[in-house]
Design an enzyme around this catalytic site. Structure first.
Site, PDB file in Angstrom:
ATOM      1  CD  GLU A 147      37.125  39.720  44.896  1.00 37.72           C
ATOM      2  OE1 GLU A 147      36.752  38.701  45.519  1.00 37.72           O
ATOM      3  OE2 GLU A 147      38.158  39.859  44.026  1.00 37.72           O
ATOM      4  CB  CYS A 154      40.015  39.784  48.014  1.00 43.63           C
ATOM      5  SG  CYS A 154      40.799  39.722  46.523  1.00 43.63           S
ATOM      6  CB  ALA A 210      30.863  22.264  11.916  1.00 48.21           C
TER       7      ALA A 210
END
Length: 402
Positions: free
Chosen positions: A57, A92, A161
């Protein structure tokens, strides 16, 4: 109005993507992105870059000041509720109130009770606050932070995988290489960001792995310092002899940990390994999925080991490359935050080839482990799926729209 139809959803996803570029670097803080929007156009960007750096922010307001944009004429979007407490940086909420912003769109509430309450405070000061745009994506963005806030575990990333028919090796155990060079490069990049790589005994003995990222020790772009290699963690009831010609023993002893049974950890092999600088930790044993027709099998309780990695060695991220047996154990216990599955366009067509997962015996489909696909991308000739737990509590469960 459903959350999927929120008019700011697309813009909030831009903020999520912005924050994702700094994933792993913000620990122990969450990844947060912020935008200022005027007449539907993004006019300023902000992101949290790491502990001690300004929050998203504040950074978006600084970006607006540099561009000559008046925040009071804008709507602010932020992926997580602005903090209202004094930490390394000021609240903030103070910066937002001082900027004159009248409307705030928040993706999710802050799960940290010490920092939450910013939305309520801003509303009490006359700021219009809406919560819930792209809420699930904002929640997924900070799943690691939520894990750290609500459990003693590190954030575990499971990587596997497999072929299109769900196999990770031939019937002889041969697996090099299922995945493409690009997929293997992606794994090395991931190793760069974690503090430990976890494998099982079969992987250790069959592959003699290094468990490093290569090329090694690049500089962190934020600190300029060389990044250390991850710890190598091997879970096995069969400890090696100290003199065996294994890479981890010969070249990475002080970075290697063996998790084994309590009995093995008290034996002579363990003492010989410790004299080399290797850590040997005894874990309790439990019962896990069976393999190849065996209904059940003894397995180490990995939870205690994972807790120790975070508590004693400050490992916030652990990458598991231990194969399907270990992966299934972690998935069964709900310990996996993120599952990366590299699917190669190959078919073995052999029922005796090693499956990705094996050991459960559900009779009905509703007994299957449920996951969510949260991402899909090409890695060379493969497709990498990102999966997360199904049924996670939505960050917008109590969200509202004004």
């Amino acid at each position: 109005m459903s959350h999927a139809d929120h008019p700011y959803r697309g813009l909030m996803l831009q903020a999520v993507k912005l924050a994702e570029e700094h994933k792993f670097r913000t620990r122990p803080n969450p990844c947060v992105g912020a935008l200022l929007v005027m007449n539907g156009i993004v006019v300023a960007h902000g992101v949290h870059r790491g502990a001690g750096f300004p929050h998203a922010e504040v950074e978006v307001l600084e970006d607006a000041a540099q561009k000559g944009v008046n925040p009071a004429d804008c709507t602010m979007l932020v992926t997580m509720e602005p903090c209202r407490h004094q930490g390394r940086t000021p609240p903030c909420t103070d910066a937002i109130l001082a900027s004159g912003i009248k409307k705030l769109i928040v993706g999710m509430l802050d799960p940290n009770p010490d920092a939450s309450g910013g939305a309520e405070l801003l509303r009490s000061k006359g700021v219009s606050v809406e919560i819930g745009a792209a809420g699930q994506e904002c929640l997924d963005l900070v799943d690691d932070f939520i894990t750290w806030q609500t459990t003693d575990l590190p954030y575990v990333i499971l990587k596997l995988a497999g072929t299109l028919d769900g196999r990770i090796a031939t019937r002889t155990g041969h697996s090099r290489w299922i995945s493409s060079p690009e997929s293997r490069t992606a794994t090395h990049l991931l190793r760069r960001h974690v503090q430990a790589v976890l494998i099982g005994g079969n992987t250790f003995y069959n592959d003699d792995p290094k468990l490093t990222y290569r090329p090694g020790n690049p500089e962190d772009p934020e600190t300029g310092e060389a990044e250390p290699q991850p710890l190598a963690v091997v879970a096995t009831s069969r400890l090696p002899d100290a003199g065996q010609n294994m890479y981890l023993l010969k070249h990475r002893a002080e970075k290697t940990i063996f998790w084994t049974t309590a009995a093995a950890a008290a034996g002579t092999k363990a003492e010989a390994l410790r004299r080399m600088g290797i850590r040997v930790v005894g874990l309790p044993s439990g019962v896990g999925p069976g393999l190849r027709g065996r209904s059940m099998r003894a397995e180490l309780d990995l939870t205690e080991g994972l807790i120790g990695l975070r508590k004693d060695l400050h490992c916030d991220y652990v990458l598991c490359e231990g194969g399907g047996c270990m992966g299934l154990s972690l998935l069964n216990k709900g310990s996996v935050g993120e599952f990366l599955l590299h699917l190669a366009p190959k078919i073995l067509g052999d029922n005796e080839a090693v499956p990705i997962f094996d050991g459960r015996a559900p009779m009905h489909m509703d007994e299957a482990l449920q996951l969510r696909i949260t991402g899909a991308e090409r890695t060379g000739g493969d497709v990498m799926l990102t999966l997360r737990r199904a049924g996670q509590q939505s960050a917008t469960e109590n969200a509202d729209f004004e």
